[in-house]
Write an enzyme that holds these catalytic residues in place. Sequence first.
Site, PDB file in Angstrom:
ATOM      1  N   ASP A   1       0.872  -1.167   0.000  1.00 32.08           N
ATOM      2  CA  ASP A   1       0.000   0.000   0.000  1.00 32.08           C
ATOM      3  C   ASP A   1       0.915   1.225   0.000  1.00 32.08           C
ATOM      4  O   ASP A   1       2.117   1.136   0.276  1.00 32.08           O
ATOM      5  CB  ASP A   1      -0.969   0.001   1.197  1.00 32.08           C
ATOM      6  CG  ASP A   1      -2.185   0.889   0.930  1.00 32.08           C
ATOM      7  OD1 ASP A   1      -2.112   1.764   0.037  1.00 32.08           O
ATOM      8  OD2 ASP A   1      -3.210   0.722   1.613  1.00 32.08           O
TER       9      ASP A   1
HETATM   10  C1  BGC Z   1      -5.120   3.150  -0.122  1.00 29.70           C
HETATM   11  C2  BGC Z   1      -5.163   2.154  -1.253  1.00 29.70           C
HETATM   12  C3  BGC Z   1      -4.930   2.852  -2.570  1.00 29.70           C
HETATM   13  C4  BGC Z   1      -3.611   3.592  -2.506  1.00 29.70           C
HETATM   14  C5  BGC Z   1      -3.255   4.303  -3.792  1.00 29.70           C
HETATM   15  C6  BGC Z   1      -3.905   4.052  -0.182  1.00 29.70           C
HETATM   16  O1  BGC Z   1      -4.066   5.124   0.676  1.00 29.70           O
HETATM   17  O2  BGC Z   1      -5.141   2.464   1.106  1.00 29.70           O
HETATM   18  O3  BGC Z   1      -6.385   1.478  -1.264  1.00 29.70           O
HETATM   19  O4  BGC Z   1      -4.965   1.925  -3.613  1.00 29.70           O
HETATM   20  O5  BGC Z   1      -3.689   4.548  -1.475  1.00 29.70           O
HETATM   21  O6  BGC Z   1      -4.034   5.403  -4.000  1.00 29.70           O
END
Ligand code: BGC
Length: 724
Positions: free
Chosen positions: A256
């Site tokens: 993540d």
């Molecule tokens: C989220 C993810 C997301 C990623 C990219 C993170 O803050 O938890 O679900 O895909 O950001 O935007």
Amino acid sequence: MLTPLAGQAKTDARTAERRAAETLAKMTQEEKIGLLHGPMPMLLAASKRPKDVAIGAGFIRGVERLGVPMLVESDASLGVSNLMEMRKGDVATALPSGLSLASSWDPELARAGGAMIGSEARAKGFNVMLVGGVNLIRDPRAGRNFEYLGEDPVLAGELVGGQIDGVQSNSIIGTIKHFALNDQETGRNVASVEMDEASMRESDLLAFQIGIEKGNPGSVMCAYNRVGGLYSCEHPFLLNDVLRRDWGFKGFVMSDWGAVHSTEAILAGLDQQSGEQLDGKPYFSDLLVKAVEDGKIPQSAVDKAAGRVLYAIYAHGVADHPLQPGQTIDYDAHAEVAQRAAEQGIVLLRNEGGILPLATTAKKILVVGGNADVGVPGGGGSSQVNPVGGLKRVTKGAESGPAAGFARRGYVGTAPLDALRAEFPGATVSYLDGKDAAAAATAAKGADVVIVFAEKYSTEAVDHLDLSLGEGQDELIDAVASANGKTIVVLETGNPVLMPWLNKVPAILSAWYGGQRGGAAIARVLAGEVNPSGHLPVTFPASVDQLPNPVLPGSDAPPADKETRAIYGIQAGTKPFDIHYPEGSDAGYRWFDKKGLKPLFPFGYGLSYTQFRYDDLKATGGKTLTVRFTVSNSGARAGADVPQVYVTRPGKAKRLIGWAKPDLKPGESKEVTVTADLRVLADFDAKAQRWVLPAGEVRVEVGASAADPVLTGTVRMNRFVRKP
Ligand code: BGC
């Protein structure tokens, strides 16, 4: 039905492995490492962004000389949410929220939605879509529940599998997330979930396992939180043992955004550092190069990780179908997909005296509240889509705290008010914003019928502390319903809510966040053009006291001090804390069943404008468990039903093993069959590392919800043992 892109045939696993090995053998170390990290383009100076590449959540440079394409990544499950382009006015089709999709109990609908948003992603120049979120709903206050698919591992797993399969039909890599146990937002970067292995395997991990089996995603995104003290993205048990050894996952694990904390994470099974600027250190670039040179990380770890990225690229047709950004999108056709999904996601919770569907004789309809004059609400955070037609009436999603920087509260798509006017051309449909409850009550007295829209905004990064609608809406509904007995409430929320006014209101719809065509879907259900068939994928508790954690874990944790912020790489949040889930694997309805608690509305519940009857239960046990029964439409309208099959072992909470969704004309009957995946019934024996179902009798029930068994029987099961 949408036609996926031509030529999307996938390469079989063996061919993909061979091609990955051949390419890897030709790659330099720099090229290999290049596949293992990438930036968040938004945080890059414009001059450093690759030219002619779509700007989304991230990108990973490819190896042009070897035909390895750049991976261009976009969020997410509810549509293409392309951050930068969005600011420049780009739009995409906004699907309803995950909870809406889950209310359909329809993996085919999930597949159709996935195919549609995946085709938009590809047309805009993305070949990785960060879809789909399958964290189980353990707490109805959690901020991202609207993105997820409910509280049951089989329902969530089947749906996310359909969604990912649909997305990947466009020669795109899908990313199941957030692995694992990232079930709340409070403390998401610091908290540690403490849970025994069996409980994990029987709940959250099972949802991922089923999702991966059904959807075959090219990638898994590891989560922010810690599990048993270790970060999910450097967790050898989760990544190496469970995901790879036990489940045979061959694709790559991406982090993540901002979830990497070390270079050694590569040894635990992490392959790619995403959104690397958010981590503060170049763990999977400069530091990895050095660690290999210093002999701290073996070359084989780099080769394995790069090989897995290559595998996914070949297995999902990404190398064979180069991106051609800027293709035309048929937004009208896609809006139809969004509308069909929204219609199937609406749950009719109450309909006393058959007040719905609304009679065409209603001449004076008063609509109150919920910004129903502009559109339907959407949730905030990385999943937010800038819909066709734009986000309307936008405010900040949070004034302070972890969501302050990025959460927006906006309204999308067809306004319910306009849609109702179109549905009832013979009526006067007037609107009050509901800010003045007394004025709304006075106006209600003169109306034939009142429809109050009530909403609750949810966003990534923040949880709710309670289940109230807030913003004076309970008082508004009470005042209006006291003034006019024909008051209908339409809930547009990202979570279950309490309803202190329930007994005063004859009809209630839960429409969740309905996406771009949510307003039209609501109007069609109210008018009876669509017979509601949604069923709750999550329990509506009667109070927070019924929850396993009456106080949201970490909501009382002190704010992070400077040192904590530096260690955990966060700008805001709390000090670290542990999360205990007293329910273990028995999340949601299972907890309610085990504790004998009566919820406000149970999991699986949902009414229709017709009635259904269940008969002729034939359940056979032994080596397999097969449940047959007949569903009949005994009412006067065509409609779809979702009869559910639950199985209870002695001394255990009931578990959903499957369901059917027959569409029936009035008077029509159909025999349906549900077959159990015996892992769902079994215990996970952590010592023996096996699923084990002891021989013995189990109770089978066919229910209209988890709390409404209609047909019951018992069968004897043989002992069942299976590898994890
Ligand atoms: C989220 C993810 C997301 C990623 C990219 C993170 O803050 O938890 O679900 O895909 O950001 O935007």
